[in-house]
Design a protein around this motif. Structure first.
Motif, PDB file in Angstrom:
ATOM      1  N   UNK A  23       1.842   2.406  -3.509  1.00 22.43           N
ATOM      2  CA  UNK A  23       0.749   2.854  -4.304  1.00 22.43           C
ATOM      3  C   UNK A  23       0.642   4.316  -3.890  1.00 22.43           C
ATOM      4  N   UNK A  29      -5.829   5.035  -7.910  1.00 21.08           N
ATOM      5  CA  UNK A  29      -4.753   4.130  -7.457  1.00 21.08           C
ATOM      6  C   UNK A  29      -4.290   4.543  -5.969  1.00 21.08           C
ATOM      7  N   UNK A  30      -4.304   5.962  -5.830  1.00 18.11           N
ATOM      8  CA  UNK A  30      -4.205   6.307  -4.361  1.00 18.11           C
ATOM      9  C   UNK A  30      -4.998   5.840  -3.295  1.00 18.11           C
ATOM     10  N   UNK A  43      -5.129  13.704 -11.587  1.00 19.53           N
ATOM     11  CA  UNK A  43      -5.762  13.156 -12.631  1.00 19.53           C
ATOM     12  C   UNK A  43      -6.621  11.860 -12.116  1.00 19.53           C
ATOM     13  N   UNK A  84       3.563  -2.762 -20.975  1.00 15.44           N
ATOM     14  CA  UNK A  84       2.806  -1.642 -20.643  1.00 15.44           C
ATOM     15  C   UNK A  84       3.706  -0.294 -20.571  1.00 15.44           C
ATOM     16  N   UNK A 134      -6.562  -1.979   0.816  1.00 17.24           N
ATOM     17  CA  UNK A 134      -5.298  -2.749   0.764  1.00 17.24           C
ATOM     18  C   UNK A 134      -4.976  -2.713   2.505  1.00 17.24           C
ATOM     19  N   UNK A 177      -7.767  -2.600 -19.788  1.00 19.42           N
ATOM     20  CA  UNK A 177      -6.396  -1.913 -19.432  1.00 19.42           C
ATOM     21  C   UNK A 177      -5.758  -2.572 -18.317  1.00 19.42           C
ATOM     22  N   UNK A 178      -6.661  -3.032 -17.683  1.00 23.33           N
ATOM     23  CA  UNK A 178      -6.116  -3.745 -16.316  1.00 23.33           C
ATOM     24  C   UNK A 178      -5.740  -2.522 -15.397  1.00 23.33           C
ATOM     25  N   UNK A 179      -6.657  -1.437 -15.470  1.00 28.50           N
ATOM     26  CA  UNK A 179      -6.284  -0.159 -14.539  1.00 28.50           C
ATOM     27  C   UNK A 179      -7.230  -0.337 -13.302  1.00 28.50           C
ATOM     28  N   UNK A 180      -7.005   0.261 -12.274  1.00 28.35           N
ATOM     29  CA  UNK A 180      -7.504   0.178 -11.018  1.00 28.35           C
ATOM     30  C   UNK A 180      -8.546   1.514 -11.116  1.00 28.35           C
ATOM     31  N   UNK A 228       1.202   7.326  -6.802  1.00 31.53           N
ATOM     32  CA  UNK A 228       0.068   8.017  -7.644  1.00 31.53           C
ATOM     33  C   UNK A 228       0.334   9.333  -7.191  1.00 31.53           C
ATOM     34  N   UNK A 267      -7.206   3.500  -3.426  1.00 29.91           N
ATOM     35  CA  UNK A 267      -7.455   2.127  -3.265  1.00 29.91           C
ATOM     36  C   UNK A 267      -6.373   1.439  -2.397  1.00 29.91           C
ATOM     37  N   UNK A 268      -5.397   2.345  -2.067  1.00 24.73           N
ATOM     38  CA  UNK A 268      -4.597   2.068  -0.875  1.00 24.73           C
ATOM     39  C   UNK A 268      -5.091   1.540   0.558  1.00 24.73           C
ATOM     40  N   UNK A 300      -7.312   8.846 -12.594  1.00 27.57           N
ATOM     41  CA  UNK A 300      -6.738   7.505 -12.784  1.00 27.57           C
ATOM     42  C   UNK A 300      -5.804   7.313 -11.585  1.00 27.57           C
ATOM     43  N   UNK A 301      -5.003   8.350 -11.471  1.00 24.89           N
ATOM     44  CA  UNK A 301      -3.981   8.464 -10.284  1.00 24.89           C
ATOM     45  C   UNK A 301      -4.817   8.384  -8.946  1.00 24.89           C
ATOM     46  N   UNK A 302      -5.722   9.261  -8.831  1.00 22.25           N
ATOM     47  CA  UNK A 302      -6.549   9.454  -7.706  1.00 22.25           C
ATOM     48  C   UNK A 302      -6.980   7.956  -7.264  1.00 22.25           C
ATOM     49  N   UNK A 338       0.849  12.616  -9.859  1.00 24.54           N
ATOM     50  CA  UNK A 338      -0.111  13.825  -9.974  1.00 24.54           C
ATOM     51  C   UNK A 338       0.847  14.901 -10.219  1.00 24.54           C
ATOM     52  N   UNK A 343       0.666  -1.139  -0.042  1.00 26.21           N
ATOM     53  CA  UNK A 343       0.111  -0.097  -0.084  1.00 26.21           C
ATOM     54  C   UNK A 343       0.933   1.272   0.177  1.00 26.21           C
ATOM     55  N   UNK A 398      -9.537  -6.501  -8.029  1.00 25.35           N
ATOM     56  CA  UNK A 398      -8.965  -7.139  -9.181  1.00 25.35           C
ATOM     57  C   UNK A 398      -8.959  -8.621  -9.153  1.00 25.35           C
ATOM     58  N   UNK A 399      -8.211  -9.001  -8.012  1.00 24.57           N
ATOM     59  CA  UNK A 399      -8.093 -10.539  -7.578  1.00 24.57           C
ATOM     60  C   UNK A 399      -9.513 -10.948  -7.484  1.00 24.57           C
ATOM     61  N   UNK A 419       1.307  -4.377 -12.726  1.00 25.29           N
ATOM     62  CA  UNK A 419       0.990  -3.927 -13.995  1.00 25.29           C
ATOM     63  C   UNK A 419       2.224  -3.445 -14.927  1.00 25.29           C
TER      64      UNK A 419
END
Lengths: 432, 432
Positions: A75, B68-69, B62, A120, B75, B143-146, A79, B71-72, B64-66, A83, A72, B98-99, A99
């Motif tokens: 991660x 990823x942040x 962004x 990727x 985890x 794309x396997x993106x979170x 990110x 979802x920590x 996408x990055x938010x 940003x 974590x 994802x898992x 990834x």
């Protein structure tokens, strides 16, 4: 235009301000036209805080869950770094170990990288974006489980990605200006080393120099990845670790190549306080006894470093065997040996954790006579007693009392004319 | 032996002690022989702290990055929870979205679940382990993106997994004993509802009851997943949300089924302080004008709730149109409308964020005359002025001054004989 992999440790991204500073450096490299892939560790103390949380829950956390917990940290840092780079007008995307295609074995907590499939990442840099990759982590191929690489993991991630991408250089950013001839905290007159071979760097790392993890240097050597150790606080070139002791290739000034015809013999003086010494007293001097002792120690999971066997005392037919090992392995090794005392027939065990190890590293040491004589002389003049000696092609190590270690390092550093006038700059702690 | 999906919010896992308490409850369900899948949110304030970190880096992170942040957070909570359960001697493994096979679209920050492929989860429970799944997150297939699911995301994860696994019940653990006839913070005599239909729960959620997110109820209704809303602080049965207003099915006591022949007409009184009212003054009363106004508002990305159009004043040929919308959408809607004022020909815009909405919800309301008369009478007796009215098959909503809202809720609750003698227990904040 080069393809550069940059790695930033936890102290370089400890807070929002540090992250912005690192982002600026990364975006400058990108704006200069380079393709940039960045590997990042967890922010400052995040990992320690997570470990502490786990300890509050259970004394023995399952290693698979521990790996999910610890990852974590990267991660968050990756990110935030992406940003910050985007905020400077440079495109950046972050990727987990999975990834990024970092495939490992399934040994949770200290997984080994078995393959890197950076499709990727390649795609991302081909589109002109910076790719930020979480250090220290990977994924198992068969079960898709998250793993961590253990100590020095982020450095290893960086080198492995550089190898997988065929990068021109892997830059390891840290809080010192490079690899020094000795730890500047102990020897203020230590000199920055401009270039060093993988072999010498391996010996430095194995001898206690903490700037690069052993496995990272091993990986770099196997795949011939040039590693540039430099400061994240200054723009100065650092230390280039390569196959041959040639010139520093600075991505910012690639034309300044020069070939050094005669490399300096002595690279530096490393030291290590983390070992303990075990002496097995009164060992029957018969064939196979040493083998049985070290079978027992290895079977207990302890890593042995130096070994010294005294000459047998003729009257008793017995001898003493001493060896060093990581301090934390001392108790298990002692317990395992005591359990076979009668079977092997030795008299007693002594565990001594007040030792220090000094290592002098330099290429071609064996072909230059007088190096060990000068080393021992310097230690004698400093009043330092030598308890054990071990040598390799490019290294001489001695064990001393821990109290004497700093004085010993300074004396040897001076004797081999490694001192410089300028004082080294030390910026702070070190990352993972 | 049932297959139970349990969901715990952030306040239920706010610290190590809370995590251990939740672990105990989970392991008891497992030891009772049930197959247990757990969905968990991030610990306490983790998400807010991560958002704050991102804000320190950049005003517009962004998305996408938010994702990823953020979802920590899950985890950390999911791995700690798995450790705590293992520590009690019950096997448990944690899985990321994802898992766990939670596939979403690519709308970062508010992704929609498009599929659930819980192969690994099924495998895990078949081996007798508890599966812990990160709520609020998924992964894009291409794309396997979170991704993150946005508000109410963890509840939706739980219901989606329950649907995908064909679970017997989805238990949503919260800090209150269930769904109440009104918010117990406003109406201390509010009564816990034992059973409620998806439709009524949908109207409650849409009308401001925060206990279950609208999308979670929609998902449960579409896949007919029984949802049991209950307290993580007590063992008492909570509120069962199902297709038919039958009996509470408590996994711990499945024999106590009973069929309720006549469901109570009125389920409860919901309230909402989060809306604002916009009045478009002096709108030319010609065909197509209202359509143009709401096209403009929708084009600005604002969600419209209630709409009221006054009777046109014959002398001017003009009318007023009022509508409500989320408070935070007020400024963009106002700006968009002002930009077309001359083109449409209205006189002015008024934005009012001091409104409150009260909704009375109950099945078969339309077939029971006198419900609205009783509602309006109760409000009149309490001295509360009604500004807007809107009705559906099973709901009547009125807009009042925000200051009057609490008094209005209490008056209506009493008028419909929903009060009980026992005081409701409220434990703390609410999770994500």
């Amino acid at each position: 235009m080069a393809l550069i992999v940059q790695k930033y440790g936890g102290s370089s991204v400890a807070d929002a301000e540090s992250i912005k500073r690192v982002a600026k450096r990364i975006s400058e490299a990108r704006k200069a036209g380079h393709d940039v892939v960045v590997v990042v560790s967890a922010m400052g103390d995040t990992t320690d805080e997570l470990i502490d949380l786990a300890r509050q829950i259970t004394p023995i956390p399952p290693s698979r869950e521990m790996d999910i917990l610890l990852t974590a940290g990267e991660r968050i840092s990756m990110s935030l770094l992406a940003m910050a780079i985007n905020n400077l007008g440079v495109k950046a995307k972050s990727f987990t170990g999975q990834q990024a295609g970092v495939i490992t074995d399934a040994v949770h907590g200290k997984a080994r990288i078995v393959d890197v499939v950076p499709g990727r990442i390649r795609e991302t840099i081909e589109k002109g974006s910076v790719a930020i990759v979480a250090g220290f982590q990977g994924v198992t191929q068969s079960t898709n489980d998250v793993t961590t690489l253990g100590r020095g993991g982020s450095d290893t991630t960086a080198v492995a990605l550089a190898a997988g991408l065929g990068a021109d250089v892997c830059e390891i950013y840290t809080d010192v200006d490079g690899v020094f001839t000795a730890d500047p905290r102990i020897v203020p007159s230590a000199r920055k080393i401009d270039r060093i071979t993988y072999e010498e760097m391996l010996e430095m790392a194995a001898s206690g120099a903490k700037i690069l993890a052993l496995r990272c240097v091993e990986y770099a050597r196997r795949y011939d990845v040039p590693v540039h150790v430099r400061s994240s606080f200054s723009g100065a070139p650092g230390t280039l670790v390569t196959n041959t002791p040639v010139a520093v290739v600075d991505a910012a000034a690639p034309n300044e190549e020069e070939v050094v015809m005669e490399a300096p013999i002595i690279s530096g003086v490393a030291h290590d306080r983390s070992e303990a010494k075990i002496t097995v007293v009164g060992v029957p001097d018969v064939p196979g006894t040493a083998a049985r002792i070290f079978e027992v120690v290895a079977g207990a999971g302890a890593n042995i470093d130096m070994i010294v066997q005294n000459i047998s005392v003729a009257s008793t037919g017995r001898t003493d065997i001493s060896f060093t090992l990581p301090e934390e392995d001392g108790p298990i090794a002692t317990t395992a040996l005591n359990a076979v005392r009668e079977a092997i027939g030795f008299e007693s065990i002594q565990l001594d954790d007040q030792i220090g190890k000094l290592s002098l590293i330099g290429a071609g040491m064996k072909s230059h006579p007088g190096v060990s004589a000068k080393l021992f002389g310097a230690l004698r003049d400093a009043g330092v007693n030598i308890e054990m000696i071990s040598t390799s092609e490019i290294r001489i190590s001695v064990v001393t009392r821990e109290d004497n270690l700093d004085a010993a390092v300074r004396a040897v550093h001076t004797a081999f004319e490694l001192d410089t006038e300028a004082e080294a700059v030390v910026y702070g702690g070190t990352g993972r």
